[in-house]
Design an enzyme around this catalytic site. Structure first.
Site, PDB file in Angstrom:
ATOM      1  N   SER A   1      10.524   2.819   1.384  1.00 21.94           N
ATOM      2  CA  SER A   1      10.502   1.653   2.266  1.00 21.94           C
ATOM      3  C   SER A   1       9.081   1.108   2.362  1.00 21.94           C
ATOM      4  O   SER A   1       8.122   1.757   1.946  1.00 21.94           O
ATOM      5  CB  SER A   1      11.048   2.011   3.645  1.00 21.94           C
ATOM      6  OG  SER A   1      10.267   3.031   4.225  1.00 21.94           O
ATOM      7  N   CYS A   2       8.952  -0.065   2.918  1.00 21.23           N
ATOM      8  CA  CYS A   2       7.653  -0.726   3.072  1.00 21.23           C
ATOM      9  C   CYS A   2       6.719   0.151   3.890  1.00 21.23           C
ATOM     10  O   CYS A   2       7.179   0.816   4.803  1.00 21.23           O
ATOM     11  CB  CYS A   2       7.812  -2.073   3.767  1.00 21.23           C
ATOM     12  SG  CYS A   2       8.413  -3.350   2.680  1.00 21.23           S
ATOM     13  N   PRO A   3       5.478   0.150   3.556  1.00 22.36           N
ATOM     14  CA  PRO A   3       4.775  -0.662   2.566  1.00 22.36           C
ATOM     15  C   PRO A   3       4.558   0.047   1.231  1.00 22.36           C
ATOM     16  O   PRO A   3       3.851  -0.464   0.372  1.00 22.36           O
ATOM     17  CB  PRO A   3       3.436  -0.939   3.241  1.00 22.36           C
ATOM     18  CG  PRO A   3       3.142   0.344   3.950  1.00 22.36           C
ATOM     19  CD  PRO A   3       4.503   0.834   4.436  1.00 22.36           C
ATOM     20  N   ILE A   4       5.155   1.207   1.025  1.00 26.93           N
ATOM     21  CA  ILE A   4       4.891   2.013  -0.177  1.00 26.93           C
ATOM     22  C   ILE A   4       5.126   1.246  -1.485  1.00 26.93           C
ATOM     23  O   ILE A   4       4.239   1.221  -2.352  1.00 26.93           O
ATOM     24  CB  ILE A   4       5.702   3.329  -0.161  1.00 26.93           C
ATOM     25  CG1 ILE A   4       5.368   4.158   1.088  1.00 26.93           C
ATOM     26  CG2 ILE A   4       5.479   4.141  -1.423  1.00 26.93           C
ATOM     27  CD1 ILE A   4       3.913   4.547   1.227  1.00 26.93           C
TER      28      ILE A   4
ATOM     29  N   SER B   1      11.208  -4.957   0.961  1.00 28.87           N
ATOM     30  CA  SER B   1      10.273  -4.835  -0.166  1.00 28.87           C
ATOM     31  C   SER B   1      10.523  -5.935  -1.185  1.00 28.87           C
ATOM     32  O   SER B   1       9.586  -6.469  -1.784  1.00 28.87           O
ATOM     33  CB  SER B   1      10.411  -3.471  -0.845  1.00 28.87           C
ATOM     34  OG  SER B   1       9.960  -2.447  -0.002  1.00 28.87           O
TER      35      SER B   1
END
Length: 71
Positions: free
Chosen positions: A5-8, A35
């Protein structure tokens, strides 16, 4: 980047692009809808080109990104 999930996914895409040669194309596959919206915006702000974004019936979003010419 499926399952992240965000921000990865956004951070990883930007790091990967910085290690690529100019004009090379990166395919990022995500399954987190935010994303799919966030990556194209942040990537374009850095001067890279979004070639295509495709959402399939299985929930994957494929984003094709061309690295900018001048690093």
């Amino acid at each position: 980047m499926r399952g992240e999930s965000c921000p990865i996914p956004d951070i990883q895409a930007r790091k990967t692009l910085e290690n690529m040669n100019p004009e090379e194309v990166l395919l990022v596959i995500v399954d987190y809808p935010l994303s799919g919206e966030r990556i194209p915006v942040s990537i374009q702000k850095e001067g890279h080109e979004i070639i295509k974004k495709i959402a399939d019936k299985y929930g994957d979003i494929k984003i094709y990104i061309r690295r900018r010419q001048n690093a």
